[in-house]
Write a protein that holds these residues in place. Structure first.
Motif, PDB file in Angstrom:
ATOM      1  N   ALA A 102       5.534  -2.515  -5.091  1.00 29.46           N
ATOM      2  CA  ALA A 102       4.185  -2.967  -4.750  1.00 29.46           C
ATOM      3  C   ALA A 102       3.967  -4.383  -5.272  1.00 29.46           C
ATOM      4  CB  ALA A 102       3.137  -2.009  -5.321  1.00 29.46           C
ATOM      5  N   GLY A 103       4.396  -4.635  -6.498  1.00 32.49           N
ATOM      6  CA  GLY A 103       4.275  -5.975  -7.064  1.00 32.49           C
ATOM      7  C   GLY A 103       5.104  -6.998  -6.320  1.00 32.49           C
ATOM      8  N   LEU A 104       6.316  -6.633  -5.949  1.00 37.73           N
ATOM      9  CA  LEU A 104       7.187  -7.536  -5.193  1.00 37.73           C
ATOM     10  C   LEU A 104       6.530  -7.939  -3.881  1.00 37.73           C
ATOM     11  CD1 LEU A 104      10.003  -8.841  -4.482  1.00 37.73           C
ATOM     12  CD2 LEU A 104      10.528  -6.650  -3.407  1.00 37.73           C
ATOM     13  N   PHE A 105       6.026  -6.963  -3.159  1.00 39.83           N
ATOM     14  CA  PHE A 105       5.398  -7.264  -1.870  1.00 39.83           C
ATOM     15  C   PHE A 105       4.136  -8.098  -2.054  1.00 39.83           C
ATOM     16  CE2 PHE A 105       7.740  -3.363  -0.447  1.00 39.83           C
ATOM     17  CZ  PHE A 105       8.601  -4.032   0.399  1.00 39.83           C
ATOM     18  N   ALA A 106       3.365  -7.793  -3.084  1.00 42.18           N
ATOM     19  CA  ALA A 106       2.130  -8.545  -3.315  1.00 42.18           C
ATOM     20  C   ALA A 106       2.428  -9.991  -3.709  1.00 42.18           C
ATOM     21  CB  ALA A 106       1.293  -7.858  -4.390  1.00 42.18           C
ATOM     22  N   ILE A 107       3.429 -10.201  -4.547  1.00 37.92           N
ATOM     23  CA  ILE A 107       3.778 -11.551  -4.999  1.00 37.92           C
ATOM     24  C   ILE A 107       4.425 -12.346  -3.875  1.00 37.92           C
ATOM     25  CG2 ILE A 107       5.330 -12.849  -6.520  1.00 37.92           C
ATOM     26  CD1 ILE A 107       4.829 -10.621  -8.618  1.00 37.92           C
ATOM     27  N   ALA A 108       5.365 -11.711  -3.174  1.00 37.48           N
ATOM     28  CA  ALA A 108       6.103 -12.415  -2.121  1.00 37.48           C
ATOM     29  C   ALA A 108       5.251 -12.661  -0.887  1.00 37.48           C
ATOM     30  CB  ALA A 108       7.364 -11.638  -1.751  1.00 37.48           C
ATOM     31  N   GLY A 109       4.263 -11.795  -0.679  1.00 38.18           N
ATOM     32  CA  GLY A 109       3.401 -11.959   0.494  1.00 38.18           C
ATOM     33  C   GLY A 109       4.202 -11.904   1.780  1.00 38.18           C
ATOM     34  N   ASP A 110       3.914 -12.816   2.680  1.00 33.50           N
ATOM     35  CA  ASP A 110       4.606 -12.850   3.972  1.00 33.50           C
ATOM     36  C   ASP A 110       6.028 -13.384   3.862  1.00 33.50           C
ATOM     37  OD1 ASP A 110       2.419 -11.797   5.304  1.00 33.50           O
ATOM     38  OD2 ASP A 110       1.548 -13.774   5.665  1.00 33.50           O
ATOM     39  N   LEU A 121       0.837  -1.196   0.000  1.00 32.54           N
ATOM     40  CA  LEU A 121       0.000   0.000   0.000  1.00 32.54           C
ATOM     41  C   LEU A 121       0.876   1.252   0.000  1.00 32.54           C
ATOM     42  CD1 LEU A 121      -2.723   1.447   0.191  1.00 32.54           C
ATOM     43  CD2 LEU A 121      -2.579   1.175   2.683  1.00 32.54           C
ATOM     44  N   GLY A 122       1.938   1.254   0.808  1.00 30.80           N
ATOM     45  CA  GLY A 122       2.841   2.402   0.841  1.00 30.80           C
ATOM     46  C   GLY A 122       3.472   2.669  -0.512  1.00 30.80           C
ATOM     47  N   THR A 136       9.587  -7.377   7.672  1.00 28.43           N
ATOM     48  CA  THR A 136       8.493  -6.394   7.666  1.00 28.43           C
ATOM     49  C   THR A 136       7.643  -6.642   8.903  1.00 28.43           C
ATOM     50  OG1 THR A 136       7.071  -7.828   6.349  1.00 28.43           O
ATOM     51  CG2 THR A 136       8.391  -6.224   5.138  1.00 28.43           C
ATOM     52  N   TRP A 137       6.904  -5.626   9.321  1.00 25.84           N
ATOM     53  CA  TRP A 137       6.039  -5.775  10.480  1.00 25.84           C
ATOM     54  C   TRP A 137       4.746  -6.482  10.124  1.00 25.84           C
ATOM     55  CZ3 TRP A 137       6.238  -0.829  13.997  1.00 25.84           C
ATOM     56  CH2 TRP A 137       7.530  -0.698  14.515  1.00 25.84           C
ATOM     57  N   THR A 138       4.251  -6.209   8.935  1.00 24.99           N
ATOM     58  CA  THR A 138       3.032  -6.864   8.472  1.00 24.99           C
ATOM     59  C   THR A 138       3.262  -7.403   7.080  1.00 24.99           C
ATOM     60  OG1 THR A 138       2.038  -4.974   7.341  1.00 24.99           O
ATOM     61  CG2 THR A 138       1.618  -5.155   9.726  1.00 24.99           C
ATOM     62  N   GLY A 139       2.380  -8.263   6.647  1.00 18.85           N
ATOM     63  CA  GLY A 139       2.398  -8.701   5.263  1.00 18.85           C
ATOM     64  C   GLY A 139       1.751  -7.645   4.403  1.00 18.85           C
ATOM     65  N   PRO A 140       1.649  -7.919   3.121  1.00 20.01           N
ATOM     66  CA  PRO A 140       1.020  -6.951   2.220  1.00 20.01           C
ATOM     67  C   PRO A 140      -0.474  -6.860   2.498  1.00 20.01           C
ATOM     68  CG  PRO A 140       1.532  -8.965   1.047  1.00 20.01           C
ATOM     69  CD  PRO A 140       2.133  -9.101   2.398  1.00 20.01           C
ATOM     70  N   LEU A 141      -1.053  -5.736   2.145  1.00 21.65           N
ATOM     71  CA  LEU A 141      -2.490  -5.534   2.295  1.00 21.65           C
ATOM     72  C   LEU A 141      -3.233  -6.205   1.141  1.00 21.65           C
ATOM     73  CD1 LEU A 141      -4.809  -4.212   3.865  1.00 21.65           C
ATOM     74  CD2 LEU A 141      -4.480  -2.168   2.449  1.00 21.65           C
TER      75      LEU A 141
END
Length: 136
Positions: free
Chosen positions: A117-125, A68-69, A130-135
């Motif tokens: 954004a794509g990296l975080f969404a694909i990699a997920g947790d 999201l960031g 990171t403190w949280t996973g992707p939204l």
């Protein structure tokens, strides 16, 4: 690899945080530039863009919904490239060159933010550090 992603996040964000600080603390002084570009309510636009950069930058840096960031940063950068740095409208060669540099910088950083954004969404947790996973 988690460390490389963390290092990339750390290196990617300082410019946004510094710019956000300027937008939020010097909004009155900074409002002249968007006013000269025809932005309505320029001071409010400066404050809003500062808030978006602050929230997006902290989100990516701290790893709290970093997808999201990154999208927030892209949502700031890509319109800013077109609206604020329309080099094709400039008649003065020096101003045209300056606006082209800022346009290309914003476009490149916006593309990098979309990739994050794509990296975080694909990699997920699995991204780690990171403190949280992707939204999303």
């Amino acid at each position: 690899m988690d460390f490389l992603v963390l290092l990339g996040r750390i290196l990617f964000v300082p410019m946004f945080l510094a710019s956000a600080f300027g937008h939020l603390t010097r909004s009155k002084a900074m409002a002249g530039y968007p006013a000269s570009k025809g932005v309505p309510a320029p001071r409010a636009a400066v404050l809003a863009s500062g808030a978006v950069m602050l929230l997006g930058g902290l989100s990516v840096l701290l790893g709290v919904w970093p997808d999201l960031g990154a999208l927030l940063l892209a949502a700031f950068l890509l319109p800013a490239a077109v609206l604020m740095h329309a080099y094709w409208k400039e008649t003065d060669a020096g101003a045209r060159q300056n606006e082209m540099i800022h346009f290309q910088k914003n476009l490149a950083l916006g593309g990098a933010a979309l990739m994050l954004a794509g990296l975080f969404a694909i990699a997920g947790d699995e991204t780690g550090l990171t403190w949280t996973g992707p939204l999303f």
